[in-house]
Design an enzyme around this catalytic site. Structure first.
Site, PDB file in Angstrom:
ATOM      1  N   ASP A   3       0.798  -1.220   0.000  1.00  0.00           N
ATOM      2  CA  ASP A   3       0.000   0.000   0.000  1.00  0.00           C
ATOM      3  C   ASP A   3       0.836   1.279   0.000  1.00  0.00           C
ATOM      4  OD1 ASP A   3      -2.301  -1.601   0.202  1.00  0.00           O
ATOM      5  OD2 ASP A   3      -2.050  -1.736   2.365  1.00  0.00           O
ATOM      6  N   GLU A   4       2.048   1.208  -0.529  1.00  0.00           N
ATOM      7  CA  GLU A   4       2.873   2.408  -0.559  1.00  0.00           C
ATOM      8  C   GLU A   4       2.949   3.000  -1.968  1.00  0.00           C
ATOM      9  OE1 GLU A   4       5.625  -0.939  -1.583  1.00  0.00           O
ATOM     10  OE2 GLU A   4       3.921  -0.585  -0.289  1.00  0.00           O
ATOM     11  N   LYS A   6       3.556   1.329  -4.922  1.00  0.00           N
ATOM     12  CA  LYS A   6       4.503   0.771  -5.887  1.00  0.00           C
ATOM     13  C   LYS A   6       3.822   0.370  -7.198  1.00  0.00           C
ATOM     14  CE  LYS A   6       4.540  -4.008  -4.032  1.00  0.00           C
ATOM     15  NZ  LYS A   6       3.532  -3.818  -2.970  1.00  0.00           N
ATOM     16  N   GLY A   7       2.542  -0.014  -7.110  1.00  0.00           N
ATOM     17  CA  GLY A   7       1.811  -0.365  -8.322  1.00  0.00           C
ATOM     18  C   GLY A   7       1.703   0.816  -9.268  1.00  0.00           C
ATOM     19  N   GLY A  30       1.820  -8.364  -4.947  1.00  0.00           N
ATOM     20  CA  GLY A  30       1.370  -7.924  -6.259  1.00  0.00           C
ATOM     21  C   GLY A  30       1.031  -6.455  -6.291  1.00  0.00           C
ATOM     22  N   HIS A  31       0.430  -6.049  -7.403  1.00  0.00           N
ATOM     23  CA  HIS A  31       0.114  -4.649  -7.630  1.00  0.00           C
ATOM     24  C   HIS A  31      -1.358  -4.493  -7.994  1.00  0.00           C
ATOM     25  CE1 HIS A  31       4.565  -4.297  -8.976  1.00  0.00           C
ATOM     26  NE2 HIS A  31       4.454  -4.064  -7.690  1.00  0.00           N
ATOM     27  N   GLN A 213       8.744  -7.334  -3.517  1.00  0.00           N
ATOM     28  CA  GLN A 213       8.992  -6.837  -2.160  1.00  0.00           C
ATOM     29  C   GLN A 213      10.197  -5.899  -2.143  1.00  0.00           C
ATOM     30  OE1 GLN A 213       8.759 -10.436  -2.456  1.00  0.00           O
ATOM     31  NE2 GLN A 213       6.733 -10.724  -1.590  1.00  0.00           N
ATOM     32  N   THR A 228      10.759 -12.326   3.185  1.00  0.00           N
ATOM     33  CA  THR A 228      10.243 -13.237   2.175  1.00  0.00           C
ATOM     34  C   THR A 228      11.297 -14.317   1.907  1.00  0.00           C
ATOM     35  OG1 THR A 228       9.097 -13.329   0.031  1.00  0.00           O
ATOM     36  CG2 THR A 228      11.102 -11.970   0.157  1.00  0.00           C
TER      37      THR A 228
END
Length: 247
Positions: A3-4, A6-7, A30-31, A213, A228
């Site tokens: 939620d930062e 990146k998508g 994911g995005h 990530q 991860t």
């Protein structure tokens, strides 16, 4: 961390690239991208697929849940997104199987200090890769090879499930037939992404590498053990693709 944004960043950068390559992780991340009011959720396919003419690759450093991948493909087709000739899946990427997901959850349940796994089988799949007993995407296209590898895996893993976790284990027939069917569905997309990308480098194409990530979740450099199961840093983008760098 999620939620930062990146998508959104990946989506913007994808518009300027010729190739967009997912190089690590699995369907545990994911995005989400919104285009013209429509939401697209990607766990495996690079979001660059929404840009016309972009070649999108899922590299050999990724662990692939075929069911998740097929759902994303079907969702894109249903939305009118043409992916023919644009989606490429590495033949060497490792496959997440049902026993990976169950083992992921059972191991977490045994821990005194839980790491917060998503339970999607990512870690156990990477463990099989390192233990040299993993099953790769190319294996799904060869019934004999897939049969032999799956039987070997179940012979060992069913013993662990029953004796360590009190789980009944898995049936060979149900996994074998289902994943052969998955293999037929994704066969048109499977190729050697290393050869494809090295050819792109020779032609001086722009390649954007997309991770799932950040550094703090990297298996080596992150906040271990709360990380991860793959290398999320930029160096992994090169090693995961056997990519020759331009001089």
């Amino acid at each position: 961390m999620g939620d930062e944004g990146k998508g959104k960043i990946i989506d913007i950068l994808s518009g300027k690239a010729d190739y967009v390559v997912r190089y690590q992780g699995g369907s545990n991340a994911g995005h989400t991208v919104v285009v013209s009011g429509k939401e697209y959720i990607f766990h495996l396919i690079p979001s660059g697929i929404l840009h016309k003419g972009k070649i999108c690759c899922i590299g050999n450093g990724v662990t692939i849940d075929p069911e998740s991948l097929i759902k994303e493909i079907m969702d894109l087709k249903a939305s009118g997104i043409n992916i023919k000739g644009r989606l490429k899946v590495s033949s060497l990427a490792h496959v997440i199987l049902p026993y990976h997901k169950v083992l992921d959850k059972l191991r977490e349940g045994k821990r005194s200090h839980r790491i917060g796994t998503t339970g999607r089988g990512i870690g156990p799949c990477y463990a099989d890769k390192i233990n040299r007993c993993g099953i790769r995407m190319i294996d799904l296209l060869n019934p004999r090879v897939f049969r032999d590898k799956l039987k070997d895996n179940l012979k060992e893993k069913n013993e662990i499930f029953k004796k360590v976790y009190g789980h009944k284990g898995f049936s060979f027939d149900s996994i074998y037939s289902r994943f052969l069917s998955y293999g037929k569905t994704v066969a048109p997309y499977i190729c050697s992404t290393s050869l494809l990308l090295n050819d792109a480098v020779e032609k001086k194409k722009d390649i954007l590498f997309e991770g799932a990530q950040g550094t703090f979740l990297d298996i080596d450099f992150g906040t271990y053990p709360f990380v991860t199961s793959s290398s999320a840093t930029s160096g992994a983008a090169v090693s995961a693709q056997a990519l020759r760098l331009q001089k």
